[in-house]
Design a protein around this motif. Structure first.
Motif, PDB file in Angstrom:
ATOM      1  N   ILE A  96       0.818  -1.211   0.000  1.00  0.00           N
ATOM      2  CA  ILE A  96       0.000   0.000   0.000  1.00  0.00           C
ATOM      3  C   ILE A  96       0.854   1.264   0.000  1.00  0.00           C
ATOM      4  O   ILE A  96       0.694   2.140  -0.851  1.00  0.00           O
ATOM      5  CB  ILE A  96      -0.981  -0.022   1.186  1.00  0.00           C
ATOM      6  N   GLU A  97       1.752   1.387   0.970  1.00  0.00           N
ATOM      7  CA  GLU A  97       2.524   2.617   1.115  1.00  0.00           C
ATOM      8  C   GLU A  97       3.388   2.905  -0.108  1.00  0.00           C
ATOM      9  O   GLU A  97       3.513   4.043  -0.545  1.00  0.00           O
ATOM     10  CB  GLU A  97       3.371   2.567   2.397  1.00  0.00           C
ATOM     11  N   ARG A  98       3.948   1.887  -0.704  1.00  0.00           N
ATOM     12  CA  ARG A  98       4.809   2.077  -1.871  1.00  0.00           C
ATOM     13  C   ARG A  98       3.994   2.419  -3.115  1.00  0.00           C
ATOM     14  O   ARG A  98       4.439   3.212  -3.951  1.00  0.00           O
ATOM     15  CB  ARG A  98       5.676   0.850  -2.098  1.00  0.00           C
ATOM     16  N   GLU A  99       2.819   1.846  -3.224  1.00  0.00           N
ATOM     17  CA  GLU A  99       1.942   2.171  -4.355  1.00  0.00           C
ATOM     18  C   GLU A  99       1.477   3.623  -4.284  1.00  0.00           C
ATOM     19  O   GLU A  99       1.383   4.307  -5.300  1.00  0.00           O
ATOM     20  CB  GLU A  99       0.748   1.218  -4.404  1.00  0.00           C
ATOM     21  N   VAL A 100       1.181   4.105  -3.077  1.00  0.00           N
ATOM     22  CA  VAL A 100       0.753   5.499  -2.927  1.00  0.00           C
ATOM     23  C   VAL A 100       1.891   6.442  -3.292  1.00  0.00           C
ATOM     24  O   VAL A 100       1.697   7.407  -4.042  1.00  0.00           O
ATOM     25  CB  VAL A 100       0.241   5.776  -1.492  1.00  0.00           C
ATOM     26  N   VAL A 101       3.077   6.169  -2.815  1.00  0.00           N
ATOM     27  CA  VAL A 101       4.233   7.011  -3.136  1.00  0.00           C
ATOM     28  C   VAL A 101       4.486   7.000  -4.642  1.00  0.00           C
ATOM     29  O   VAL A 101       4.714   8.049  -5.262  1.00  0.00           O
ATOM     30  CB  VAL A 101       5.482   6.561  -2.343  1.00  0.00           C
ATOM     31  N   ALA A 102       4.417   5.839  -5.258  1.00  0.00           N
ATOM     32  CA  ALA A 102       4.635   5.744  -6.709  1.00  0.00           C
ATOM     33  C   ALA A 102       3.558   6.512  -7.479  1.00  0.00           C
ATOM     34  O   ALA A 102       3.857   7.184  -8.470  1.00  0.00           O
ATOM     35  CB  ALA A 102       4.658   4.282  -7.145  1.00  0.00           C
ATOM     36  N   ALA A 113      -5.234  11.283   4.889  1.00  0.00           N
ATOM     37  CA  ALA A 113      -5.788  11.516   6.222  1.00  0.00           C
ATOM     38  C   ALA A 113      -4.997  10.750   7.271  1.00  0.00           C
ATOM     39  O   ALA A 113      -4.389   9.712   6.991  1.00  0.00           O
ATOM     40  CB  ALA A 113      -7.251  11.078   6.269  1.00  0.00           C
ATOM     41  N   ARG A 114      -5.043  11.270   8.474  1.00  0.00           N
ATOM     42  CA  ARG A 114      -4.452  10.571   9.613  1.00  0.00           C
ATOM     43  C   ARG A 114      -5.259   9.305   9.847  1.00  0.00           C
ATOM     44  O   ARG A 114      -6.476   9.322   9.779  1.00  0.00           O
ATOM     45  CB  ARG A 114      -4.475  11.458  10.849  1.00  0.00           C
ATOM     46  N   SER A 125      -0.706   9.517  15.574  1.00  0.00           N
ATOM     47  CA  SER A 125      -1.937   9.739  14.807  1.00  0.00           C
ATOM     48  C   SER A 125      -1.775   9.267  13.366  1.00  0.00           C
ATOM     49  O   SER A 125      -2.723   9.284  12.593  1.00  0.00           O
ATOM     50  CB  SER A 125      -2.338  11.215  14.837  1.00  0.00           C
ATOM     51  N   LEU A 126      -0.571   8.828  13.018  1.00  0.00           N
ATOM     52  CA  LEU A 126      -0.314   8.259  11.699  1.00  0.00           C
ATOM     53  C   LEU A 126      -0.069   6.760  11.846  1.00  0.00           C
ATOM     54  O   LEU A 126       0.748   6.344  12.658  1.00  0.00           O
ATOM     55  CB  LEU A 126       0.920   8.896  11.059  1.00  0.00           C
ATOM     56  N   GLY A 127      -0.793   5.969  11.054  1.00  0.00           N
ATOM     57  CA  GLY A 127      -0.546   4.538  11.012  1.00  0.00           C
ATOM     58  C   GLY A 127       0.705   4.246  10.200  1.00  0.00           C
ATOM     59  O   GLY A 127       1.296   5.148   9.597  1.00  0.00           O
ATOM     60  N   SER A 130       0.550   5.396   6.348  1.00  0.00           N
ATOM     61  CA  SER A 130       0.581   6.848   6.146  1.00  0.00           C
ATOM     62  C   SER A 130       1.895   7.449   6.646  1.00  0.00           C
ATOM     63  O   SER A 130       2.387   8.417   6.066  1.00  0.00           O
ATOM     64  CB  SER A 130      -0.634   7.528   6.788  1.00  0.00           C
ATOM     65  N   ARG A 131       2.488   6.884   7.686  1.00  0.00           N
ATOM     66  CA  ARG A 131       3.801   7.375   8.160  1.00  0.00           C
ATOM     67  C   ARG A 131       4.838   7.214   7.044  1.00  0.00           C
ATOM     68  O   ARG A 131       5.620   8.111   6.770  1.00  0.00           O
ATOM     69  CB  ARG A 131       4.233   6.620   9.419  1.00  0.00           C
ATOM     70  N   PHE A 132       4.850   6.065   6.381  1.00  0.00           N
ATOM     71  CA  PHE A 132       5.776   5.836   5.279  1.00  0.00           C
ATOM     72  C   PHE A 132       5.531   6.857   4.166  1.00  0.00           C
ATOM     73  O   PHE A 132       6.478   7.434   3.626  1.00  0.00           O
ATOM     74  CB  PHE A 132       5.626   4.408   4.745  1.00  0.00           C
ATOM     75  N   VAL A 133       4.264   7.063   3.827  1.00  0.00           N
ATOM     76  CA  VAL A 133       3.925   8.004   2.753  1.00  0.00           C
ATOM     77  C   VAL A 133       4.373   9.411   3.117  1.00  0.00           C
ATOM     78  O   VAL A 133       4.970  10.115   2.297  1.00  0.00           O
ATOM     79  CB  VAL A 133       2.420   7.948   2.430  1.00  0.00           C
ATOM     80  N   VAL A 134       4.112   9.841   4.348  1.00  0.00           N
ATOM     81  CA  VAL A 134       4.530  11.181   4.785  1.00  0.00           C
ATOM     82  C   VAL A 134       6.051  11.308   4.696  1.00  0.00           C
ATOM     83  O   VAL A 134       6.567  12.333   4.259  1.00  0.00           O
ATOM     84  CB  VAL A 134       4.018  11.472   6.220  1.00  0.00           C
TER      85      VAL A 134
END
Length: 163
Positions: A96-102, A113-114, A125-127, A130-134
């Motif tokens: 998930i996190e890598r797909e969002v960043v890509a 969203a948090r 407040s970040l899972g 989302s922490r990876f994406v941020v």
């Protein structure tokens, strides 16, 4: 302006509302949903391990994949309707996190969203996704609270001054 709005069950309405409020008209908006591969993979593995070479039509992993795709499609439809302006809907699967960043690689803004502990301010407040994406997003972020933000009383006191 190219904007990616990360659509996640439970927080997507806040992201769509933030895009409606903060993204200029005429911007290219992509509504993004990412399905993880963990749950179907576990089901595929359990089926293969416990039941051996049973009929592939009975593999619960396939059912989970189909249900996840249907749910993602419905969620993106609802998000597009709530957005109320032209947009592109994108469904991806994988980590998930890598797909969002890509997906945000060429974006001018990523809206998310948090999704962690939303009862207090702070890093929890970040899972994990989302922490990876941020931490790794290749563009500016608009990070929103899915509901009203907690008050400032939860901020810890500053560390004592050391002379």
């Amino acid at each position: 302006m190219a904007v990616v709005v990360w659509i996640v069950e439970g927080t997507w309405t806040a992201c769509v509302d933030a895009a409606r409020a903060h993204v200029p008209d005429g911007s290219e908006i992509v509504l993004l949903h990412v399905s993880g591969h963990e749950e179907p993979g576990v089901a595929h593995g359990a089926f293969a391990g416990l039941l051996g070479r049973g009929s592939p039509t009975q593999d619960p992993g396939s059912l989970i994949e189909r249900l996840a795709a249907e749910s993602a499609h419905r969620l993106l439809e609802e998000a597009a309707e709530r957005l109320g302006r032209p947009c592109t809907r994108v469904e991806r699967s994988g980590r998930i996190e890598r797909e969002v960043v890509a997906a945000a690689e060429d974006a001018d803004l990523l809206v998310l969203a948090r999704d962690g502990d939303r009862s207090r301010l702070g890093p929890r407040s970040l899972g994990p996704h989302s922490r990876f994406v941020v931490d790794h997003a290749p563009c500016p972020l608009l990070l929103v609270w899915p509901e009203a933000a907690p008050d400032l009383s939860g901020i810890p006191a500053p560390p004592p001054h050391h002379p």
